[in-house]
Scaffold this motif. Structure first.
Motif, PDB file in Angstrom:
ATOM      1  N   LEU A 168       0.834  -1.193   0.000  1.00 28.37           N
ATOM      2  CA  LEU A 168       0.000   0.000   0.000  1.00 28.37           C
ATOM      3  C   LEU A 168       0.877   1.255   0.000  1.00 28.37           C
ATOM      4  O   LEU A 168       2.009   1.234   0.496  1.00 28.37           O
ATOM      5  CB  LEU A 168      -0.932  -0.016   1.206  1.00 28.37           C
ATOM      6  N   PRO A 169       0.389   2.363  -0.533  1.00 26.01           N
ATOM      7  CA  PRO A 169       1.213   3.583  -0.632  1.00 26.01           C
ATOM      8  C   PRO A 169       1.554   4.143   0.737  1.00 26.01           C
ATOM      9  O   PRO A 169       0.747   4.103   1.668  1.00 26.01           O
ATOM     10  CB  PRO A 169       0.322   4.543  -1.435  1.00 26.01           C
ATOM     11  N   GLY A 170       2.779   4.675   0.846  1.00 28.75           N
ATOM     12  CA  GLY A 170       3.240   5.267   2.098  1.00 28.75           C
ATOM     13  C   GLY A 170       3.825   4.284   3.075  1.00 28.75           C
ATOM     14  O   GLY A 170       4.270   4.670   4.154  1.00 28.75           O
ATOM     15  N   VAL A 171       3.835   2.987   2.728  1.00 30.29           N
ATOM     16  CA  VAL A 171       4.292   1.937   3.641  1.00 30.29           C
ATOM     17  C   VAL A 171       5.689   1.477   3.233  1.00 30.29           C
ATOM     18  O   VAL A 171       5.942   1.168   2.065  1.00 30.29           O
ATOM     19  CB  VAL A 171       3.326   0.748   3.644  1.00 30.29           C
ATOM     20  N   ILE A 172       6.592   1.432   4.200  1.00 32.98           N
ATOM     21  CA  ILE A 172       7.983   1.017   3.991  1.00 32.98           C
ATOM     22  C   ILE A 172       8.268  -0.213   4.846  1.00 32.98           C
ATOM     23  O   ILE A 172       7.877  -0.267   6.018  1.00 32.98           O
ATOM     24  CB  ILE A 172       8.955   2.145   4.372  1.00 32.98           C
ATOM     25  N   THR A 173       8.942  -1.205   4.281  1.00 30.18           N
ATOM     26  CA  THR A 173       9.475  -2.319   5.064  1.00 30.18           C
ATOM     27  C   THR A 173      10.995  -2.331   4.882  1.00 30.18           C
ATOM     28  O   THR A 173      11.500  -2.099   3.788  1.00 30.18           O
ATOM     29  CB  THR A 173       8.894  -3.665   4.600  1.00 30.18           C
ATOM     30  N   PHE A 615       7.352   8.708  -2.300  1.00 32.57           N
ATOM     31  CA  PHE A 615       8.616   9.410  -2.046  1.00 32.57           C
ATOM     32  C   PHE A 615       8.631   9.848  -0.596  1.00 32.57           C
ATOM     33  O   PHE A 615       7.632  10.386  -0.094  1.00 32.57           O
ATOM     34  CB  PHE A 615       8.770  10.626  -2.952  1.00 32.57           C
ATOM     35  N   LEU A 616       9.748   9.635   0.105  1.00 32.25           N
ATOM     36  CA  LEU A 616       9.824   9.918   1.538  1.00 32.25           C
ATOM     37  C   LEU A 616      11.167  10.526   1.902  1.00 32.25           C
ATOM     38  O   LEU A 616      12.209  10.097   1.394  1.00 32.25           O
ATOM     39  CB  LEU A 616       9.617   8.622   2.338  1.00 32.25           C
ATOM     40  N   GLN A 617      11.124  11.502   2.794  1.00 31.44           N
ATOM     41  CA  GLN A 617      12.322  12.038   3.457  1.00 31.44           C
ATOM     42  C   GLN A 617      12.025  12.041   4.952  1.00 31.44           C
ATOM     43  O   GLN A 617      11.059  12.670   5.399  1.00 31.44           O
ATOM     44  CB  GLN A 617      12.615  13.451   2.986  1.00 31.44           C
ATOM     45  N   ARG A 643      13.414   5.490   3.158  1.00 34.12           N
ATOM     46  CA  ARG A 643      13.564   5.053   1.772  1.00 34.12           C
ATOM     47  C   ARG A 643      13.023   6.150   0.870  1.00 34.12           C
ATOM     48  O   ARG A 643      11.852   6.517   0.942  1.00 34.12           O
ATOM     49  CB  ARG A 643      12.815   3.745   1.540  1.00 34.12           C
ATOM     50  N   ARG A 644      13.856   6.664  -0.033  1.00 35.15           N
ATOM     51  CA  ARG A 644      13.444   7.783  -0.875  1.00 35.15           C
ATOM     52  C   ARG A 644      12.291   7.412  -1.804  1.00 35.15           C
ATOM     53  O   ARG A 644      11.299   8.113  -1.884  1.00 35.15           O
ATOM     54  CB  ARG A 644      14.640   8.280  -1.702  1.00 35.15           C
ATOM     55  N   TRP A 645      12.443   6.331  -2.556  1.00 34.65           N
ATOM     56  CA  TRP A 645      11.419   5.940  -3.508  1.00 34.65           C
ATOM     57  C   TRP A 645      11.024   4.493  -3.263  1.00 34.65           C
ATOM     58  O   TRP A 645      11.883   3.623  -3.056  1.00 34.65           O
ATOM     59  CB  TRP A 645      11.911   6.093  -4.952  1.00 34.65           C
ATOM     60  N   ASP A 646       9.718   4.250  -3.289  1.00 33.68           N
ATOM     61  CA  ASP A 646       9.196   2.902  -3.111  1.00 33.68           C
ATOM     62  C   ASP A 646       8.049   2.716  -4.100  1.00 33.68           C
ATOM     63  O   ASP A 646       7.100   3.508  -4.110  1.00 33.68           O
ATOM     64  CB  ASP A 646       8.721   2.684  -1.676  1.00 33.68           C
ATOM     65  N   ILE A 647       8.137   1.688  -4.937  1.00 34.04           N
ATOM     66  CA  ILE A 647       7.149   1.455  -5.989  1.00 34.04           C
ATOM     67  C   ILE A 647       6.637   0.024  -5.873  1.00 34.04           C
ATOM     68  O   ILE A 647       7.417  -0.915  -5.726  1.00 34.04           O
ATOM     69  CB  ILE A 647       7.762   1.681  -7.390  1.00 34.04           C
ATOM     70  N   ASP A 648       5.311  -0.129  -5.934  1.00 34.03           N
ATOM     71  CA  ASP A 648       4.687  -1.446  -5.941  1.00 34.03           C
ATOM     72  C   ASP A 648       3.696  -1.536  -7.084  1.00 34.03           C
ATOM     73  O   ASP A 648       2.855  -0.635  -7.256  1.00 34.03           O
ATOM     74  CB  ASP A 648       3.957  -1.718  -4.624  1.00 34.03           C
ATOM     75  N   PHE A 663       0.536 -11.225  -9.120  1.00 36.17           N
ATOM     76  CA  PHE A 663       1.888 -10.703  -9.318  1.00 36.17           C
ATOM     77  C   PHE A 663       2.089  -9.516  -8.394  1.00 36.17           C
ATOM     78  O   PHE A 663       1.181  -8.711  -8.178  1.00 36.17           O
ATOM     79  CB  PHE A 663       2.105 -10.238 -10.769  1.00 36.17           C
ATOM     80  N   ARG A 664       3.299  -9.406  -7.863  1.00 36.22           N
ATOM     81  CA  ARG A 664       3.685  -8.209  -7.123  1.00 36.22           C
ATOM     82  C   ARG A 664       5.150  -7.907  -7.412  1.00 36.22           C
ATOM     83  O   ARG A 664       6.026  -8.745  -7.180  1.00 36.22           O
ATOM     84  CB  ARG A 664       3.480  -8.402  -5.622  1.00 36.22           C
ATOM     85  N   TRP A 665       5.393  -6.726  -7.973  1.00 36.53           N
ATOM     86  CA  TRP A 665       6.767  -6.289  -8.214  1.00 36.53           C
ATOM     87  C   TRP A 665       7.026  -5.054  -7.363  1.00 36.53           C
ATOM     88  O   TRP A 665       6.235  -4.108  -7.356  1.00 36.53           O
ATOM     89  CB  TRP A 665       6.990  -5.955  -9.680  1.00 36.53           C
ATOM     90  N   ASN A 666       8.135  -5.096  -6.630  1.00 32.01           N
ATOM     91  CA  ASN A 666       8.493  -3.997  -5.734  1.00 32.01           C
ATOM     92  C   ASN A 666       9.873  -3.472  -6.091  1.00 32.01           C
ATOM     93  O   ASN A 666      10.801  -4.244  -6.382  1.00 32.01           O
ATOM     94  CB  ASN A 666       8.479  -4.464  -4.276  1.00 32.01           C
ATOM     95  N   PHE A 667      10.001  -2.144  -6.068  1.00 27.62           N
ATOM     96  CA  PHE A 667      11.282  -1.471  -6.267  1.00 27.62           C
ATOM     97  C   PHE A 667      11.456  -0.454  -5.152  1.00 27.62           C
ATOM     98  O   PHE A 667      10.533   0.303  -4.832  1.00 27.62           O
ATOM     99  CB  PHE A 667      11.317  -0.754  -7.624  1.00 27.62           C
ATOM    100  N   GLY A 668      12.635  -0.429  -4.552  1.00 25.81           N
ATOM    101  CA  GLY A 668      12.917   0.541  -3.500  1.00 25.81           C
ATOM    102  C   GLY A 668      14.355   1.002  -3.554  1.00 25.81           C
ATOM    103  O   GLY A 668      15.278   0.195  -3.753  1.00 25.81           O
TER     104      GLY A 668
END
Length: 795
Positions: A168-173, A615-617, A643-648, A663-668
């Motif tokens: 989900l957006p805004g969530v970092i692991t 995007f997070l700072q 994490r600056r950028w996180d895409i799901d 399918f789930r593709w994640n980039f961080g």
């Protein structure tokens, strides 16, 4: 900081006054509400209620029944109207009404049950949770995943609501090995995790690898990541609500087997005689159990020292007067028992256990004329203990518990302002202890009373949706000063065009009176909780967000939001603590975060997919007492979850032949870590000569005074804290499920593949300084990891 708080407070008070004066405003319009039941008096959730000016004409208003079967539609014209109610699996209902000016009409509907045999058909409602929230929520950012999406979402070993929050957006692991998550720059302990409205403090098995939630018992999971109205409190970052599934009321049994656990659930309803004796129109229940099985499977060959298990139950009943009664219970735990191992083969025997317990009840009453009263009572606790049988003077334990009593009252007049007020009382206690050899290295305990009250109002004049409120939180620890915080909230939404586009903004203040002291940089671990008091302050966070939402229909939904948050009162471990001072174990600091989230979703009958980009700072600032300087200098750094950028990208597709693909593709981008700048040998004077020689670790100096390199001790000079970044991470997960129907029920084998292209994402770096030049090596997270499982349903 103070100026920002005064601005937020002023806006909240101004909002409350404005909405109070608007209470009496009404127009030439009416409202319709009611409850939808089936022919067995069970409530029907997700029924579609359409209002038309004439039969066959386009609908002018649409609503969907909630989990109570309740619907409400405001701002209806006074012309003759047709009401249509329908739900897949039920017959339809049609009626003609005509409202008077300012009238609130109650229309209860009973839908006949119609059993429909279909071949490989997947049906989804045309209005998802995001679309409903788009119309009724001014500032709240909420994303919902239902049970079907949870099953098709690729996961580690088995479906998991905590793991599902990662997409989900805004969530970092921070790593693959922990189900803990961070939301919009907040710490993991700043997420309120609820099971049927009651908190779980450490909802994880295997030290965080999987959660305590049995997916076969989950109806839906909703993550609220920002813009909370005044009714939400207790944590400052997010709220994850997991709702249990009481079933359909018909007897059903489900069994599942994954590579880790075996699960079984059973559900049904009460007999007519039992319902009559209890004064209930309808009653349904469900019980689910789960246990790891390796210790049983391999028992004839060798001992497996670890096991996990849990048991969950839910009951829902409806009284003759239309009230709902529900009860929830959960008990689960982990055991790591190394006491039976021969001490000669294994020098350190350990007996470690941890687990959660929860029990609660809820009464919901729909008042005539538009209104809901909701009362909740419950108790939740988490405990862990670590014992060393060979060292009787060593003891480690930690625990926290909370008893809760809460009540809300919501009033929905035919026109004007919707009001809601409520209170919550809490009794919390904690106990932590680390003792060895008669010395207490860490510890602390305490208890206290907490109380909260809130009032909020919602008004929709024309194309505007305004929401204002205020929350008062108080905490009175035993033998310490009390704390009180006023938290105003204000949200506004403006609908544009034909109501398919909305601009939204919200500001608010949030308070938290407990902390977890777990090191978030460790991939596995358990939370150790402390309450606000002599050891730690409370947390206050001021937050603002603004964005755009688009709900054009045809299954599309888009949202983009920017946010800013500050945090005061966050804590970390004080590594320069004085052993003689029991109140300096932790250091208080501040922090802030800002960022942007994008969420795009499309749902059709055959597929559901979404893209989330964040995007997070984030920054944290703490005094550094290790320097010994007074006053201590402050150190600002990026926390591990910055994490600056996180895409799901997530896609679930039905192939129409009872086969589903996920399918789930994640980039961080890379997470921060502290880089070493240089290494240097430890030298010490040699006795007799006075010359500086290698400081050796456990080795004799050789005759030729040439010590072996393996014995040399090196020191490390570090760069600034978390000044470096690990490489980017990305991973593709795939799942496939196929259902086979039989006369007795169905069975569904499934395959999950984690990290399908075997990307080596770095977890830690290790440095070998005794080599020239020094060598850096990495420890990776999950490799290519296929897992299989089987689900069986009896009917």
């Amino acid at each position: 900081m103070r100026r920002a708080r005064h601005v937020v407070s002023g806006l909240g008070i101004l909002s409350a006054l404005t909405l109070c004066f608007a209470e009496g405003v009404s127009g030439q319009l009416g409202s319709l509400q009611g409850r939808v039941r089936d022919s067995q008096s069970a409530t029907v959730e997700g029924a579609l209620v359409l209002i038309r000016r004439g039969q066959g004409s386009p609908p002018i208003r649409v609503s969907v029944t909630d989990d109570l079967g309740f619907y409400r539609i405001d701002e209806l014209p006074l012309d003759p109207l047709f009401v249509e109610v329908s739900r897949f699996g039920f017959g339809s209902y049609t009626a003609q009404i005509r409202l008077e000016d300012g009238e609130l009409r109650t229309l209860d509907v009973e839908l006949p049950i119609e059993v429909i045999e279909v071949e490989g058909l997947r049906v989804e409602t045309s209005r998802r949770a995001e679309e409903v929230s788009f119309e009724i929520e001014a500032g709240l950012t909420v994303r919902t995943i239902d049970a079907e999406e949870l099953r098709t979402l690729p996961g580690f070993i088995e479906a998991d609501p905590l793991r599902a929050a990662e997409v989900l957006p805004g969530v970092i692991t921070t790593n693959d090995f922990s189900a803990a998550f961070n939301v919009r720059g907040g710490s993991a302990d700043q997420n309120l995790i609820l099971l049927d409205g009651l908190p779980l403090f450490n909802p994880a098995h295997l030290g965080g690898l999987v959660s305590v939630f049995n997916s076969d018992m989950v109806k839906r999971a909703s993550l609220q990541s920002g813009g909370f109205p005044a009714e939400y409190g207790g944590r400052v970052s997010s709220v994850l609500e997991v709702e249990s599934d009481p079933g359909s009321g018909r007897f059903e049994t489900d069994a599942s087997l994954s590579l880790l656990t075996g699960r079984i659930t059973a559900g049904g309803g009460l007999s007519e005689g039992a319902k009559e004796r209890l004064g209930l129109l309808d009653a349904k229940w469900r019980v689910g159990g789960r246990r790891s099985y390796f210790d049983i499977l391999f028992a004839p060959f060798f001992d497996v020292p670890y096991r996990l298990g849990d048991l969950q139950a839910v009951f829902e009943g409806w009284t003759q007067s239309g009230d709902r009664l529900s009860f929830t219970a959960y008990s689960g735990g982990d055991v790591l028992d190394l006491t039976s191992i021969d001490s000669e083969d294994f020098p350190l025997r350990i007996d470690w256990d941890w687990g959660n317990d929860l029990v609660g009840g809820r009464w919901t009453h729909l008042r005539p004329g538009g209104g809901v009263v909701d009362v909740r009572l419950g108790y939740s606790r988490f405990n862990t203990g670590l014992a060393f049988p060979d060292f009787q003077d060593t003891d480690f334990r930690s625990g926290i518990s909370q008893a809760t009593l809460a009540a809300d009252w919501e009033h929905r007049p035919a026109a004007g302002v919707i009001t809601k007020v409520g209170f919550e009382g809490r009794r919390l206690s904690y106990d932590n202890l680390v003792v060895s050899g008669g010395t207490e290295f860490a510890g602390g305990g305490g208890s206290g009373w907490g109380g909260s009250g809130f009032a909020q109002l919602q008004w929709r004049p024309g194309e505007w949706l305004l929401e204002g409120g205020v929350r008062l939180d108080g905490w009175s620890p035993r033998d310490w000063d009390s704390s009180r915080e006023v938290s105003p909230r204000l949200a506004v939404k403006r609908f544009l065009g034909e109501g398919t586009v909305a601009l939204k903004a919200s500001v608010g203040r949030f308070t938290q009176f407990l902390h977890s002291i777990r090191d978030e940089e460790l991939p596995l671990g358990l939370d150790v909780w402390v309450l606000t008091g002599p050891q730690a302050p409370h947390v206050v966070s001021n937050q603002a967000q603004a964005g755009v939402e688009v709900s054009p229909g045809n299954g599309w939904f888009l949202s983009t939001e920017g946010y800013v948050r500050d945090f005061e009162g966050v804590v970390t471990t004080n590594f320069a603590d004085n052993p003689n001072d029991e109140f300096d174990d932790y250091v208080a600091g501040t922090g802030y975060s800002y960022g942007v989230d994008l969420f795009v979703r499309r749902s059709t009958e055959q597929a559901t997919g979404w893209l989330s980009v964040g995007f997070l700072q984030a920054r944290r600032t703490f005094p550094d007492f290790n320097t010994g300087r007074v006053p201590a200098p402050e150190v600002e750094y990026s926390p591990i979850f910055d994490r600056r950028w996180d895409i799901d990208f997530v896609l679930s597709r039905s192939l129409g032949d009872r086969t589903e693909l996920g399918f789930r593709w994640n980039f961080g981008t890379g997470l921060p870590f502290t880089q070493p700048a240089a290494s240097f040998p430890f030298l010490s004077p040699r006795v007799g000569t006075g010359f500086l020689e290698w400081d050796l670790e456990g080795e004799e100096i050789a005759e030729d005074d040439d010590p072996s390199p393996g014995g040399r001790r090196y020191g490390v000079l570090l760069n600034r804290r978390n000044g470096g970044r690990y490489p980017v991470r990305h991973r593709l997960d795939v799942s496939i499920r196929r259902r086979y129907d039989r006369g007795w029920g169905s069975f569904t084998p499934y395959l999950n593949v984690i990290n399908a292209y075997n990307r080596k994402n770095v977890l830690f770096y290790f440095f070998e300084y005794d080599k020239s030049p020094p060598v850096r090596s990495g420890l990776s997270m999950f490799p290519l990891l296929p897992t299989i499982g089987l689900e069986v349903r009896f009917r």
